[in-house]
Scaffold this motif. Sequence first.
Motif, PDB file in Angstrom:
ATOM      1  N   SER A 168      -7.539  -3.803  -3.995  1.00 21.30           N
ATOM      2  CA  SER A 168      -8.318  -2.559  -4.013  1.00 21.30           C
ATOM      3  C   SER A 168      -7.533  -1.520  -4.790  1.00 21.30           C
ATOM      4  O   SER A 168      -6.445  -1.105  -4.360  1.00 21.30           O
ATOM      5  CB  SER A 168      -8.599  -2.064  -2.593  1.00 21.30           C
ATOM      6  OG  SER A 168      -9.312  -3.036  -1.849  1.00 21.30           O
ATOM      7  N   SER A 177      -3.597  -2.710  -1.576  1.00 22.45           N
ATOM      8  CA  SER A 177      -4.627  -1.707  -1.306  1.00 22.45           C
ATOM      9  C   SER A 177      -4.121  -0.316  -1.657  1.00 22.45           C
ATOM     10  O   SER A 177      -3.122   0.157  -1.095  1.00 22.45           O
ATOM     11  CB  SER A 177      -5.033  -1.753   0.177  1.00 22.45           C
ATOM     12  OG  SER A 177      -5.990  -0.776   0.473  1.00 22.45           O
ATOM     13  N   SER A 206       0.856  -1.187   0.000  1.00 24.80           N
ATOM     14  CA  SER A 206       0.000   0.000   0.000  1.00 24.80           C
ATOM     15  C   SER A 206       0.891   1.236   0.000  1.00 24.80           C
ATOM     16  O   SER A 206       2.122   1.120   0.009  1.00 24.80           O
ATOM     17  CB  SER A 206      -0.919  -0.026   1.230  1.00 24.80           C
ATOM     18  OG  SER A 206      -0.162   0.090   2.426  1.00 24.80           O
TER      19      SER A 206
END
Length: 570
Positions: free
Chosen positions: A204, A169, A144
């Motif tokens: 995501s 993510s 991330s």
Amino acid sequence: MSVYHRVPPSSFAPRRATSHPPVHQYHHPAYTQKLPSVEGNASPRCHPSASIPRLREAINSLDSKMASLMSQRHELETHLEQAVRLQSPIHRLPNELLASIFVLGVLGIRDENPVMVPTLMLVCHYWEEVVLDTPVLWSKISVSPHDSLEKARRKLSRSKSCPLDVSISFGPRLEHLNTVTEQVIHAMDLFRPALWRTRSFSLSVPTRPQAHAALSRCQEDAPLLESLTIQIYRSQDDHYSSPPLPLFRGHTPRLRSCSLTSFNFGWDTRLVSRLRVLKLGGYFNGFVPSPSTLLGILRLCPELEEFALRNMSDVDSDSCYPPSFQEIDSSKTSKTVRLPRLSKISFYYSGIVFTRQIMNQITFPNLESLEMCYLENITPILQLLYTQSLTRLPLQSLRIESCFFNEPKLVTLLRKLPSITSLELVDVEDASSNLLTSLSSSQPWICPKLDTVTLDGCTSLDWDSLRTFVESRLPVNSYPRYQDARAFRSAQAATKTISASAVAAGYSRSSKSRSAQHPQAVLPGPRRIRSIDVTRCSQISKEMVQWLRMYIPEVKCEPAKGVWGEPTMP
């Protein structure tokens, strides 16, 4: 006659000083040497230069010996302290048991602390070795904006061959899209050799191109995959409507949980079969699955326990999907889909027509939680629930938000739900005082186990009905002389001029006579309200909230706020 003896004068003369050796003896070699002799009985003070160097040398020698002994003492104290520490139970634990404690402490908490494992490594070298030799502590790998690829690569190497929980993510912000795409591709290239031992995979990303670029690299078998989550925040790129190749080559025998948001996979049943948790969201216009397609998926999941539809436009008779993905035999669609283990259903802006068609074709004898939000008129769904309750419906939690319904239909349904414990009504204008009046009636009690009530934004309720509802749910002995709270208040109005002692005496006499006439136990009443939420209820004043807090342990109240966050109520 007395005889006196004469004492000679020599007895009173001073004695001559004689040289005697000192009382103390010196053991140092410097003192064993005799001082230089002088004529007569002269004192050694006559020659001080002869003894000073030797005395200083003796003192220095003693100081060095004392320093050496103090050093040895300090070393012995250190060894003693270490020996005592080794006797502590924490240092006598086997490595396997200590590793199990670390795993429970790090992975057993809900909110994972990313600095927990490095903190354990900083305690001592022994703990650091145990942490490095425990691959499970390195099984959760995330990439991330706050977790670099280098950190993920280090965790991947330390995890050895244990199952992995992989998460990629990146938020919905569109800044630096090229950098995000590059990081996602590098992360997938890093995880691709370890897909065979991946237990859960979460992706995501902001846009569909990034999702397709990442998922196009998922062409390895995933025999251990149990949970799959794909979330695309922005789904405006319609030119990516064609699904990628079958994910994980269609080999996911252990997949039990699937959550897909705005990801077009062609509704391949190999990815969404034999599931226990199915969550779909973010499908609009031509990308919404037809009811027959979704019912076919549900039919392949007989052990489904949780089902959720969120942010989906309503469907019509036309469909934009190829017949191979949506056409199901009409004889099969006419059959009811039985879901005996389904315990939770959530419909959030999923279209009333679409939702009604799905609910009309499934049975859920063990449903415990139901959420219906932004579905316009839900009266037909309430009727379907009533039909299901005629056989079996152990519903415990019901949430209705921003929907219209027929209030008598809701009351009729609640009469068939004696097991419900939580009722949440949010921004519902059709909930009037008649609903609370029905819940306050004891002929018979409706929802006797109800203890949590939410009336957020319900401005159609008046204070009298709410007060009566709360008082009716108090324990039986709260009003020992009267049948209900309404009779108690009417009696209070008639006895305002009577003294408190007289009223107490009357209560005592009436309770004694009633216990003598009816010795049997009183039938149990409804459960007391434990929590109530009257947020954004403008008709509830501060004094009313204070009264509620006298009888309810938890009262949530937050006034409605304006555009700038200021309260609209004084």
